[in-house]
Design a protein around this motif. Structure first.
Motif, PDB file in Angstrom:
ATOM      1  N   ARG A   1       0.633  -1.129   0.026  1.00 50.61           N
ATOM      2  CA  ARG A   1      -0.353  -0.528   0.178  1.00 50.61           C
ATOM      3  C   ARG A   1       1.087   1.356   0.041  1.00 50.61           C
ATOM      4  NH1 ARG A   1      -3.911  -3.410   3.194  1.00 50.61           N
ATOM      5  NH2 ARG A   1      -3.107  -2.383   5.107  1.00 50.61           N
ATOM      6  N   LEU A   2       1.969   1.560   0.870  1.00 48.72           N
ATOM      7  CA  LEU A   2       2.815   2.076   0.363  1.00 48.72           C
ATOM      8  C   LEU A   2       3.177   2.552  -0.896  1.00 48.72           C
ATOM      9  CD1 LEU A   2       4.615   2.040   3.611  1.00 48.72           C
ATOM     10  CD2 LEU A   2       3.296   3.978   3.380  1.00 48.72           C
ATOM     11  N   SER A   3       3.254   1.581  -1.223  1.00 51.40           N
ATOM     12  CA  SER A   3       4.227   1.808  -2.387  1.00 51.40           C
ATOM     13  C   SER A   3       3.201   2.002  -3.864  1.00 51.40           C
ATOM     14  CB  SER A   3       4.034   0.576  -3.233  1.00 51.40           C
ATOM     15  OG  SER A   3       3.555  -0.643  -3.298  1.00 51.40           O
ATOM     16  N   HIS A   4       1.461   2.100  -3.343  1.00 53.10           N
ATOM     17  CA  HIS A   4       0.682   2.579  -4.167  1.00 53.10           C
ATOM     18  C   HIS A   4       0.741   4.512  -3.783  1.00 53.10           C
ATOM     19  CE1 HIS A   4      -1.415  -0.602  -6.378  1.00 53.10           C
ATOM     20  NE2 HIS A   4      -0.669  -1.198  -6.263  1.00 53.10           N
ATOM     21  N   ARG A   5       1.300   4.220  -2.755  1.00 53.82           N
ATOM     22  CA  ARG A   5       1.158   6.108  -2.519  1.00 53.82           C
ATOM     23  C   ARG A   5       2.226   6.974  -3.021  1.00 53.82           C
ATOM     24  NH1 ARG A   5      -2.496   7.587   1.271  1.00 53.82           N
ATOM     25  NH2 ARG A   5      -1.125   8.986   2.716  1.00 53.82           N
ATOM     26  N   GLN A   6       3.516   6.452  -4.039  1.00 49.29           N
ATOM     27  CA  GLN A   6       4.373   6.983  -4.198  1.00 49.29           C
ATOM     28  C   GLN A   6       4.836   7.029  -6.147  1.00 49.29           C
ATOM     29  OE1 GLN A   6       6.893   7.446  -3.198  1.00 49.29           O
ATOM     30  NE2 GLN A   6       8.262   8.194  -4.660  1.00 49.29           N
TER      31      GLN A   6
ATOM     32  N   GLN B   1      -4.723  18.652  -4.984  1.00 44.25           N
ATOM     33  CA  GLN B   1      -5.893  18.533  -4.375  1.00 44.25           C
ATOM     34  C   GLN B   1      -5.899  16.994  -4.739  1.00 44.25           C
ATOM     35  OE1 GLN B   1      -7.404  19.455  -1.202  1.00 44.25           O
ATOM     36  NE2 GLN B   1      -5.921  21.333  -1.772  1.00 44.25           N
ATOM     37  N   THR B   2      -5.478  16.224  -5.564  1.00 44.05           N
ATOM     38  CA  THR B   2      -6.004  14.868  -5.741  1.00 44.05           C
ATOM     39  C   THR B   2      -4.561  13.775  -5.278  1.00 44.05           C
ATOM     40  OG1 THR B   2      -5.108  15.525  -8.299  1.00 44.05           O
ATOM     41  CG2 THR B   2      -7.158  15.632  -8.128  1.00 44.05           C
ATOM     42  N   THR B   3      -3.950  14.237  -5.491  1.00 44.47           N
ATOM     43  CA  THR B   3      -2.995  13.260  -5.139  1.00 44.47           C
ATOM     44  C   THR B   3      -3.520  12.872  -3.590  1.00 44.47           C
ATOM     45  OG1 THR B   3      -1.999  14.575  -3.995  1.00 44.47           O
ATOM     46  CG2 THR B   3      -1.069  15.036  -6.033  1.00 44.47           C
ATOM     47  N   PRO B   4      -2.013  11.963  -3.393  1.00 46.15           N
ATOM     48  CA  PRO B   4      -2.435  10.817  -1.850  1.00 46.15           C
ATOM     49  C   PRO B   4      -2.232  12.071  -0.820  1.00 46.15           C
ATOM     50  CG  PRO B   4      -0.865   9.347  -3.212  1.00 46.15           C
ATOM     51  CD  PRO B   4      -0.652  10.955  -3.965  1.00 46.15           C
ATOM     52  N   VAL B   5      -1.421  12.458  -0.698  1.00 44.70           N
ATOM     53  CA  VAL B   5      -2.095  13.877   0.691  1.00 44.70           C
ATOM     54  C   VAL B   5      -1.780  15.380  -0.425  1.00 44.70           C
ATOM     55  CG1 VAL B   5      -1.084  12.807   1.695  1.00 44.70           C
ATOM     56  CG2 VAL B   5       0.083  14.335   1.329  1.00 44.70           C
ATOM     57  N   ALA B   6      -2.659  16.285   0.176  1.00 45.91           N
ATOM     58  CA  ALA B   6      -2.319  17.482  -0.411  1.00 45.91           C
ATOM     59  C   ALA B   6      -1.278  18.200  -0.701  1.00 45.91           C
ATOM     60  CB  ALA B   6      -4.137  18.531  -0.263  1.00 45.91           C
ATOM     61  N   ARG B   7      -1.328  19.675  -0.300  1.00 42.11           N
ATOM     62  CA  ARG B   7       0.239  20.357   0.096  1.00 42.11           C
ATOM     63  C   ARG B   7       0.474  20.168   1.126  1.00 42.11           C
ATOM     64  NH1 ARG B   7       2.467  25.738  -3.164  1.00 42.11           N
ATOM     65  NH2 ARG B   7       0.933  25.370  -4.435  1.00 42.11           N
ATOM     66  N   VAL B   8       1.666  19.415   1.313  1.00 35.50           N
ATOM     67  CA  VAL B   8       2.025  19.345   2.643  1.00 35.50           C
ATOM     68  C   VAL B   8       2.837  20.822   3.481  1.00 35.50           C
ATOM     69  CG1 VAL B   8       4.171  17.830   3.597  1.00 35.50           C
ATOM     70  CG2 VAL B   8       2.245  16.704   2.071  1.00 35.50           C
TER      71      VAL B   8
ATOM     72  N   GLN C   1       4.432   9.803  -0.692  1.00 32.14           N
ATOM     73  CA  GLN C   1       4.112   9.417   0.420  1.00 32.14           C
ATOM     74  C   GLN C   1       4.988   7.927   1.534  1.00 32.14           C
ATOM     75  OE1 GLN C   1       3.572  11.130   3.407  1.00 32.14           O
ATOM     76  NE2 GLN C   1       3.621  12.615   2.563  1.00 32.14           N
ATOM     77  N   GLY C   2       4.879   6.989  -0.009  1.00 32.55           N
ATOM     78  CA  GLY C   2       5.305   6.062  -0.158  1.00 32.55           C
ATOM     79  C   GLY C   2       6.537   6.425   0.571  1.00 32.55           C
ATOM     80  N   VAL C   3       7.849   6.559  -0.393  1.00 32.84           N
ATOM     81  CA  VAL C   3       9.008   6.150   0.025  1.00 32.84           C
ATOM     82  C   VAL C   3       9.495   7.018   1.635  1.00 32.84           C
ATOM     83  CG1 VAL C   3      11.509   7.601  -0.882  1.00 32.84           C
ATOM     84  CG2 VAL C   3      10.125   6.071  -1.542  1.00 32.84           C
ATOM     85  N   LEU C   4       8.489   8.477   1.567  1.00 32.91           N
ATOM     86  CA  LEU C   4       8.522   8.916   2.988  1.00 32.91           C
ATOM     87  C   LEU C   4       8.377   8.456   3.972  1.00 32.91           C
ATOM     88  CD1 LEU C   4       7.179  12.365   2.274  1.00 32.91           C
ATOM     89  CD2 LEU C   4      10.465  12.502   2.577  1.00 32.91           C
ATOM     90  N   GLN C   5       7.163   7.770   3.969  1.00 31.44           N
ATOM     91  CA  GLN C   5       7.191   6.681   4.977  1.00 31.44           C
ATOM     92  C   GLN C   5       7.428   5.587   5.329  1.00 31.44           C
ATOM     93  OE1 GLN C   5       2.968   5.974   6.217  1.00 31.44           O
ATOM     94  NE2 GLN C   5       3.098   4.998   7.400  1.00 31.44           N
TER      95      GLN C   5
ATOM     96  N   ALA D   1       0.837  13.051   7.523  1.00 31.86           N
ATOM     97  CA  ALA D   1       2.148  13.312   5.977  1.00 31.86           C
ATOM     98  C   ALA D   1       3.488  13.816   6.514  1.00 31.86           C
ATOM     99  CB  ALA D   1       1.524  14.508   5.087  1.00 31.86           C
ATOM    100  N   TYR D   2       4.211  13.105   5.061  1.00 32.74           N
ATOM    101  CA  TYR D   2       5.874  12.693   5.743  1.00 32.74           C
ATOM    102  C   TYR D   2       5.820  14.032   4.956  1.00 32.74           C
ATOM    103  CZ  TYR D   2       4.380   8.865   8.575  1.00 32.74           C
ATOM    104  OH  TYR D   2       3.719   8.142   9.596  1.00 32.74           O
ATOM    105  N   VAL D   3       6.980  14.337   5.269  1.00 34.49           N
ATOM    106  CA  VAL D   3       7.658  15.110   4.336  1.00 34.49           C
ATOM    107  C   VAL D   3       9.803  15.618   4.556  1.00 34.49           C
ATOM    108  CG1 VAL D   3       7.767  16.987   5.930  1.00 34.49           C
ATOM    109  CG2 VAL D   3       8.082  17.514   3.312  1.00 34.49           C
TER     110      VAL D   3
END
Ligand SMILES: Cc1ncc(COP(=O)(O)O)c(C=O)c1O
Ligand SMILES: Cc1ncc(COP(=O)(O)O)c(C=O)c1O
Lengths: 502, 453, 502, 453
Positions: C76-81, C476-483, D109-113, D304-306
């Motif tokens: 799942r992490l990989s799907h956020r990348q 806004q459409t990414t896994p998280v919005a602006r960080v 976020q995948g790599v960051l987390q 979120a991570y950064v």
């Protein structure tokens, strides 16, 4: 070139959300990805080798893409696909457990994967050992005498089993016409019965969800070749009168066929052979953790009791002194696969069994049953069980309350669950249960995951009360929203080349 | 002993309490004691993955025919083609590997679109408009074709060329016991099917292999004429690599194309899992066995894919289904689509051409070897049969010592107990793929000369 | 247990959209995934083997998860990348080209990957051949005499190069103090200069984006150890006066260091050695297609001209008759890596070079340059190039028009591009260009992909006119919005155990 | 010749026209002719992937020390630990492998987390509150620790125990040429650092290895006392597997922990890519080298991570940066996080314990072999040094013939030209991991006996 090139870019991905063009749409003539060995074989023109009448006017148009675009295309497709590795798949009757990566490594081992199936036995002793060992293990697990590993899936196993039944009766000069199956049976059973040259006689379930023994006795007779049963049955319930059922069928000279799709529930606890079954197929892709591959491959070995061994398909790998050899049983029904079955799937299953051993397999079954019962109780007030007592590895629940109260059907519950990030359970199966939702958590899901599923179901119940319309349009947050199945069937567009309906 | 269970003992206890039983065994209290297993399964003790890995490595090392040891000239329907790392990496992605059948299209567009692309490719290869989502293998695909012919014609007589792979014919015979089909095998003469004098009454299907299992290019036109004359379906069993350049089944007038898809992205795998290719004419689509993916739209009008015409399938149609196939070989179909995407139009043609070039080069050399005689002078594609001075099995054993898997001894194809009438023991079937180098071919010639001395 | 188990489920995935708990949050005491070999080694208590004073009071708490949950979590992490395999990564200065899967297979080959680095040369001849062959190829590509393969990345190569400079001058009794770098240089250059014990002297760029030759001459002197240049420079422009620059630096006894980050532009066209450079580092993870691994590993070999060979780090693999051996140059600066460098990365690079050969590498460079120039022209009206003439493999564009007209900055353009499914270009680098957006398409992207990028930029320009506010909140459409980057720096939470700010 | 370019000739022509040049060479018209390469690169002709694969297979076959041939007892900082298929599969996912440094957190976020989880694990192992996102390897991590000490104290004198791996010390010496640090190596006596009589003036860092490179458990307390007395930082260079059960660096009072992370999920890989572990106290965080990931929120308030504290880094701080590190070893850090997740609390302890058990079992057997003498009687963990009757290199060569990589000859560690004063040629360093079976250990004893006969 003007600024804009011809052709379509492979899509820009947004984590699975964007549509992906087809391979054909991103094709550009002249582009290529393939690289072949340098062979130095003289390059004669095809026209010199093959008579003109045999040659196509134009080579088959495949698609022309770069390796880079191929990778992007397929990787993006993979991001539009749910899978066990992404989350829970509580799909009843399918045993979508976690598949150890170790078994993937076994199947990828070049010392297994690179072997030609027609290489002589002397040069494939390792493979023959795998087959013999797996056969022995499967017989130990099912309580049978011998097995064929050729059938490529459960349904292939069923048909093989029916042909074994037929050969057995025929060998006794006994012509039989009918095969009995319960009304809760999986569709492959009746389909296989037809292909086996028999007629289906359906026996109803009683109000406990089990084979109605009296009804069974009524349909039994000398023209019954046998019965096909799953136990636990497709409701997830154990056929408690199995001894009596077996006696009744055997009494009329019929054989008992065990559909092993639900074997995961009883590993190490009770064996089909001990229950009186004569023929057993197993779905290695369910019980023995072969990943389903998006629909296959699987493997459906068929194990039989002693009186049927002579009829098994051949050739079979057998021990022959210190060596291993191929042998075909004396009265074999013949081959049921082009080669030896789905060999790499068989090797996976052997590895899975050998890691677990007897104790581990028993724990697998126990925990599968534990999970299913916990879930059944946990969500029972929202989705009552069709039969609210101890189930086996799966439980058949019903959306009847939600339907009565809010007009929300099992399908809507299933589709809304997709929005919650879970795969849907099996819906509307078995056919005899109204608004059925069949949940099979499998043993590899944790209590926490079950609880998360239960909470998702609770949220869905709340939503049913407040937003039944929304649920009928669900899912909306998935890569595509609810799909128009009717349209697909009305205008079949099965290839990229099919003219589209206007 | 190892397992993959997450439950801690405390969790098990709490869950049992919630369920209302006091032990894991208690979950089975309603299972009749009489049939319950007493002493546990009779299996070797469980072992950890690394221990099991060592056992598997042992199996591997006892496969003398593994690719690192022998250069492969065996074919007979299973071929040693290049499968590049990129195809393995993509088809091996866990989203494809660990997905179920795409029954919930909203979360299965990945597999569905890959199958759609696969269907398109199979249709193009076959020259027919419709292909399904895969069947078990070539042999069982043939059985499904016969069943389709039965459904289409109401007849049961299947005229099957003896040029069809012996195993496929054997499988057809096996299943005919259930369906009641009559499988009439039409003999080969000089390597080609001799359709002359065949009784044409009540023919449901005429089946011809193209090329046939001896590698020979049959004339599907003759089979077509027969099928047309009798009102049966023409079924062409084709080598899909050859199909890249040969006149297509559709162009020859076939109603059904079946084939073994292993050459596209699937390793030799000791015979499986392989891939049954199946394509047919529009007229037969409602009789199509197995799954088919169709294009449609979602509620937002976006393109989407879904399994369709489900009313043919066993889970809905039950005993009236077109087939009992449920689990098929999807992952191999995905691999085939990726492999074909990698080959592309040029690559497929190149592979087919190189197979033919290599086979003809080797054939020409071997024809000059003492003790070797071609079985037939008919044109062949990428495989050919030789009659040797001594039993082919002995030659295979001798050449293995030289690092060569020399081919398939014809009489071994059916297993020792299943000799084919047309399989004398001195015939060797030799296949050449695009992976074989000239040096390997030349080595083959020397080694065979040695083996026949 | 009450119905609800303690602990948190691993998350339900929605194709990368849902947050994923940490490994620690899904941990449940007592759960396990590991399986080890059975060794039969006597199991003595640790306390018997290690004096008590050395033992921790409690073992380190890692996390306790099942293999199934580990797989789900990481998948799942990989799907956020985002990644190259998912889409275009036009990140200037980074050369995010497609990395052939073949090279992955090379790096995974157990006959390479399982070799211990301290195994004697006689038992590692294959590896030594790889190192020697790669060194020879890299020298041929750069026009240098010999190379060290030890540096693990570009920056490590830079520092190694500076230490070589230092050793060279020291060997001549020549003490020098300063190293000149252009104001457009990458940050690693000045940082390396400091670590190399030198002071940075910055030389400005002229209005053509090139080193100002006159300004350079002014800062040169006998205390200048050398100059660090990239060519093409970080603006993507070729330093046309390189011959004159080299002469000027050499005239004062300085050495020329070539930062090879941009080597992809000139493969087979012009060699650093021929331009007068004495020291060259290469980023194998840029030019030679090692995937970046989310930040590494890379490899930064340093090649040198003949007069510097004696100072190279050692040991180096060398030919020694028919065999290969280790040898350390006479006046070596010493080791710069714990072993032999990032060996598997080196093997990948060799494979990549060998597949291409001279012709292939030249085509790589040409097509990289073609793509960059096409893109520069295609989007120039929206994002004007900082220097609108022929660029090399990348182009530095500016968001100045959008900023003037709509208040939309380079950062907003970059973030909005993420919503379009493209990775952002490099922003605000080089530092000397206002509102810089540095695009490096690389050669593996197709014209269609470039066109799709251009169209996305056109859409962004339209959006800037109508919805500048929205762009400032994008994506806004990414896994998280602006960080919120500022918050992360204000309250450092670098581990799961760090107390959170209130 | 092969390449991975998508452009067709027509596309190239059209693009050139749009750009306004008439050939690919024309793109380089402004490159001075004087420096342009005339005849093309002097490289072997390009070849296709399958051809190149054959070349690579040749290299592999000439590595006599590959795992299929020799059982590994070599350590010296690189260990043969179990890396299960599940870790390889997960860390090998292409989203991690082909991602860049996570500069755009919204799509990373995948790599960051994964890095955040890695940092947490390294911090726990070290007993220190902060860890970075990885450095190149253990040796260069040590250099960064020295730089940090310099920054923290303003001093340049580094007291480095000679128990620190010879290569690490060599690397520290190399880089000291630039930083001007004085690296004072403190000798080992009886296998343990002899801190007595050390001049304590102007010490920036005291560095002790734990266990040291001879496998011996040093007393970090003694080093701490020295550091405390002089106001320098204590740097502990630790074996991360041993760190699973030993008193942590933090507990010993360390300011910095550095280590080689290879044992967690990275293959031996002939020495790289490996993984530099780095953790430190809160006081040093602004001096941290390399990247660090922090937790924050997005505009919607979601976790979120950064990458954070970027002002330390070279791309912003330039010549004043804490380090020049840019590209690091993220993929190995991800693999380490996954491997540790697989091991879990119990597994890590089990691996460490088994290493110690195996090493002590072997040591006890070998101590009784004629011609073998322990180098020291100090307590050790998973590795030990033996003084042999004949040169250790010869013994390694002899034992290779028995299928054993016997260890590392101490005098070979630095390469022949880099002999360490404390590395006589008869000393052999032997390491044992959890993968070594009793049978392998017993075989080792027999083989060594034979080699010393
Ligand atoms: C109860 C039951 N029987 C038979 C089958 C058929 O097995 P296969 O899909 O392997 O052909 C299934 C598969 O879903 C099943 O659930
Ligand atoms: C111009 C330039 N120089 C040097 C480097 C540093 O290379 P590395 O990240 O490999 O240390 C980079 C990397 O981004 C770069 O772009």
């Amino acid at each position: 070139m003007t600024a804009s090139p011809a052709g379509r870019a492979s899509s820009a991905p947004l984590m699975g959300r964007d549509a992906e063009p087809t391979l054909f749409e991103i094709s550009v003539p002249g582009r290529r990805a393939y690289q072949l060995r340098t062979t130095d074989v003289p390059a004669r023109a095809l026209e010199d080798l093959v008579p003109a009448a045999h040659l196509a006017e134009a080579p088959v148009a495949v698609a022309e893409v770069s390796e880079r675009d191929l990778v992007a295309h397929v990787t993006r497709l993979s991001h539009r696909q749910f899978s066990v590795d992404l989350g829970m798949y509580p799909l009843g009757s399918c045993t979508m457990k976690y598949n150890p990566k170790f078994c993937d490594a076994v199947a990828a081992d070049p010392a297994l994967a690179s072997v030609h199936p027609a290489a002589p036995a002397e040069l494939t002793q390792g493979w023959l050992e795998i087959l013999v060992n797996l056969e022995e293990r499967l017989c130990a697990i099912t309580g049978m005498a011998a097995a064929t590993l050729q059938p490529a899936a459960g349904a292939a196993g069923e048909l093989t089993g029916l042909l074994l039944m037929r050969a057995y009766h025929a060998s006794r000069g006994d012509v039989r016409r009918r095969v009995v199956i319960p009304d809760s049976a999986h569709g492959t059973n009746p389909a296989s019965v037809t292909l086996g040259g028999y007629e289906v006689t359906t026996v109803p379930s009683n109000d406990r969800g089990l084979v109605d023994l009296e009804a069974l006795r009524r349909v039994l007779g000398p023209d019954v070749a046998g019965i096909m049963l799953t136990n636990p049955n497709t409701l997830g319930l154990f056929e408690e009168e199995i001894v009596e059922i077996a006696a009744a069928v055997h009494d009329v000279g019929g054989l008992l066929y065990y559909d092993g799709a639900n074997l995961n529930a009883i590993l190490g606890v009770v064996r089909p052979g001990d229950m009186g079954f004569d023929i057993v197929h197993m779905n290695l892709h369910k019980t023995f953790a072969t990943p389903h591959g998006g629909g296959g491959p699987g493997a459906g070995p068929v194990a039989v009791a002693a009186h049927l061994v002579d009829f098994l398909p051949g050739p079979r790998a057998v021990r022959d002194g210190g060596r291993l050899a191929w042998a075909t049983p004396a009265r074999s029904i013949g081959r049921v696969h082009g080669w030896h079955g789905n060999a790499l799937v068989l090797a996976r299953a052997l590895a899975y069994i050998d890691v677990h051993g007897a104790e581990g397999l028993t724990r697998v079954a126990q925990h599968a049953v534990l999970n299913a019962n916990w879930l059944r109780r946990r969500v029972g007030e929202i989705l009552p069980a069709a039969h609210d007592r101890m189930c086996m590895h799966e439980c058949t629940l019903q959306a009847t309350l939600l339907k009565e109260r809010y007009g929300v059907r099992a399908l809507d519950v299933a589709k809304t669950l997709l929005e919650e990030g879970f795969h849907a359970p099996t819906v509307y199966f078995p056919l005899i249960v109204e608004e059925a939702l069949m949940f099979e958590p499998t043993e590899t899901e944790s209590p926490q995951t079950l609880e998360a599923l239960a909470q998702a179901i609770e949220r869905i119940a709340e939503r049913a009360a407040t937003d039944p319309e929304g649920m009928r349009r669900a899912p909306q947050t998935t890569p595509v929203a609810r799909v128009d199945e009717a349209r697909a069937a009305r205008h079949l567009v099965a290839t990229a080349d099919t003219p589209r309906p206007l | 002993m190892a397992d993959y269970l997450p439950h801690t003992p405390e969790e098990v206890a709490a869950m049992l309490a919630f369920v209302g039983v006091d032990s894991l065994e208690g979950l089975y209290a309603h299972v009749p004691a009489a049939v319950r297993l007493a002493g546990g399964l009779d299996l070797p003790a469980g072992m950890t993955e690394p221990d099991a890995a060592a056992v598997v490595a042992g199996y591997g090392s006892r496969n003398g025919a593994r690719a690192s040891e022998l250069v492969c000239f065996a074919g007979a329907g299973a071929y040693d083609h290049e499968v590049p790392p990129v195809v393995r990496a993509l088809a091996g992605r866990s989203e494809f590997v660990t997905a179920y059948t795409p029954y919930q299209p909203e979360v299965a567009q990945g597999v569905l679109q890959a199958i759609f692309e696969y269907q398109t490719l199979v249709a193009r290869l076959s020259g027919l408009p419709i292909a399904n989502a895969s069947l078990y293998d070539g042999a069982t695909a043939l059985v499904e074709a016969l069943n389709m012919a039965h459904g289409a014609t109401g007849r049961s007589r299947m005229l099957v060329s003896s040029g069809v792979h012996p195993h496929w014919r054997a499988v057809a015979r096996t299943f005919a016991a259930g369906t009641g089909h009559v499988v009439d095998e039409v003999p080969l003469v000089g390597g080609l099917t001799d359709w002359s004098g065949v009784d044409t009454a009540g023919v449901a299907a005429v089946v011809v292999a193209y090329p046939n299992y001896l590698g020979v290019l049959e004339d599907p036109g003759a089979a077509k004429a027969l099928a047309a004359a009798t009102g049966g379906l023409l079924v062409v069993a084709g080598d899909p690599v050859a199909a890249g350049v040969l006149r297509s089944a559709g162009a020859w007038g076939a109603d059904v194309f079946v084939g073994e898809g292993q050459p596209f992205g699937t390793a030799l795998s000791f015979g499986g899992p392989y891939l049954g290719l199946f394509a047919c004419s529009d007229a037969q689509v409602r009789r199509l066995p197995g799954r088919i993916v169709g294009e449609t739209v979602d509620t937002e009008g976006r393109r989407a894919y879904v399994t369709t015409l489900r009313a043919r399938e066993q889970d809905i149609r039950r005993e009236k289904a077109t087939s009992n196939v449920c689990t098929n070989q999807t992952l191999m179909a995905v691999a085939a689509a990726v492999q074909l995407g990698w080959l592309g139009t040029q690559g497929l043609r190149e592979v087919a051409t190189r197979c033919a070039q290599g086979a003809h080069y080797l054939y020409d050399q071997l024809a000059a070897v003492d003790g070797v005689a071609p079985v037939t002078s008919a044109p062949f594609f990428r495989e050919f049969a030789l009659r040797l001075r001594r039993p082919a099995r002995e030659v295979v054993a001798l050449m293995a010592a030289e690092g060569i898997l020399a081919g398939v001894a014809l009489d071994a194809l059916g297993g020792p107990e299943d000799p084919s009438a047309d399989a004398p023991d001195e015939v060797l079937l030799v296949a050449v793929t695009e992976r074989r180098t000239r040096a390997e071919l030349d080595h083959y010639v020397r080694a065979l000369r040695g083996a026949l001395r």
